[in-house]
Design a protein around this motif. Structure first.
Motif, short mmCIF file in Angstrom:
data_model
loop_
_atom_site.label_atom_id
_atom_site.label_comp_id
_atom_site.label_asym_id
_atom_site.label_seq_id
_atom_site.Cartn_x
_atom_site.Cartn_y
_atom_site.Cartn_z
N LYS A 1 -9.43 0.08 1.13
CA LYS A 1 -10.51 -0.45 0.37
C LYS A 1 -10.18 -1.06 -0.95
O LYS A 1 -10.57 -2.20 -1.36
CB LYS A 1 -11.74 0.40 -0.02
N LYS A 2 -9.25 -0.76 -1.68
CA LYS A 2 -8.72 -0.84 -3.03
C LYS A 2 -7.85 -2.05 -2.82
O LYS A 2 -7.93 -3.11 -4.04
CB LYS A 2 -7.82 0.12 -3.78
N CYS A 3 -7.47 -2.68 -1.70
CA CYS A 3 -6.75 -3.76 -1.58
C CYS A 3 -7.69 -4.93 -1.34
O CYS A 3 -7.08 -5.97 -0.86
CB CYS A 3 -5.56 -3.55 -0.52
N GLY A 4 -8.94 -4.65 -0.99
CA GLY A 4 -9.84 -5.60 -0.43
C GLY A 4 -10.79 -5.15 0.73
O GLY A 4 -11.25 -3.95 0.48
N MET B 1 0.91 -1.34 -0.10
CA MET B 1 -0.09 -0.01 0.01
C MET B 1 0.92 1.39 -0.13
O MET B 1 1.93 1.46 0.74
CB MET B 1 -0.99 0.02 1.05
N GLU B 2 0.63 2.16 -0.85
CA GLU B 2 1.25 3.46 -0.89
C GLU B 2 0.60 4.36 0.04
O GLU B 2 -0.43 5.14 -0.41
CB GLU B 2 1.34 3.89 -2.21
N LEU B 3 0.92 4.59 1.27
CA LEU B 3 0.39 5.64 2.12
C LEU B 3 1.17 6.92 2.48
O LEU B 3 2.63 6.52 2.38
CB LEU B 3 0.16 4.85 3.51
N THR B 4 0.82 7.96 2.60
CA THR B 4 1.36 9.03 2.81
C THR B 4 2.03 8.92 4.31
O THR B 4 1.58 8.17 5.23
CB THR B 4 0.73 10.28 2.93
#
Length: 244
Positions: free
Chosen positions: A216-219, A161-164
């Protein structure tokens, strides 16, 4: 009585407090390594230590600074001792990487309860932590979600996941204390490390909204961040496994 294989590093500049704690813990079967300041404590930290008891207010190098230094390389439970009792002070300690917080003056019964709880948490809470082993990489594992505690690295259903940095810090804070409710003020002062003002509420909510969207985009990983209406947010550790 506990086995002698539990070694505790006690970093406290007050001789009387340090001596009293040492006598108590030794009577319960623990081995104690003492340090009278932060720099000495860091030199004595090694792979045999099972727990660090750390005073916050010390000359030259504060307990907060010591904690941050420890967390750069090691995972070991850290119990803070301090005369400060405000919510902001506690959050500062948690943000630095502390695991628990004991306000002076405290009873020896309470100290023993915290010590045993933290040592017990080592073998249960962290699946990669065994006995006296210290780790340079601590991951929290919650079914389909994996969170690295020392770098901005999060995986959901095996996907990076690319999180800030702020999104990551919020997730890490909540995940470190599952089921604990954090108010918006708690989250802002802990993550941004600034004094909370009313306008900051929207800042926190926007970051949490973006965090959930990415998860959510990851499941179904977004379900771990729960809203507690009127109180704040908490982390739900019992998330369902995504089998797709």
């Amino acid at each position: 009585m506990e086995k002698k294989d539990k070694i505790i590093l006690l970093i406290e500049d007050d001789f009387d407090i340090r001596n009293g704690i040492r006598i108590l813990l030794e009577s319960q079967g623990y081995e104690i390594i003492e340090a009278k300041n932060g720099r000495e404590g860091l030199k004595k930290l090694n792979e045999t230590i099972s727990l660090v008891i750390l005073d916050i207010i010390m000359p030259e190098m504060s307990g907060i600074e010591v904690c941050k230094k420890i967390r750069e390389s090691w995972y070991v439970p850290i119990l803070f001792l301090t005369a400060k009792s405000s919510e902001t002070d506690k959050l500062e300690g948690f943000s630095a990487g502390g695991d628990d917080y004991l306000v002076k003056p405290f009873s020896y019964v309470e100290l023993m309860a915290r010590v045993k709880s933290l040592l017990r948490r080592c073998s249960v809470y962290n699946t990669n932590y065994t006995g006296n082993q210290l780790q340079k990489n601590k991951w929290l594992h919650y079914n389909s979600l994996d969170i690295c505690m020392f770098s901005n690295s999060v995986k959901c259903n095996g996907k990076d996941m690319e999180l800030t940095e702020k999104e990551y810090q919020i997730l890490k804070l909540l995940a470190s204390y599952p089921d604990k409710v954090f108010s918006v003020e708690n989250i802002f002062e802990s993550v941004w490390q600034e004094v909370y003002v009313n306008s900051a509420s929207n800042t926190v909510m926007v970051h949490i909204k973006n965090l959930r969207s990415k998860m959510k985009k990851c499941g179904n990983c977004d379900s771990v961040v729960k809203t507690v209406w009127g109180k704040g947010y908490r982390f739900e550790e019992n998330i369902p496994q995504n089998n797709t």
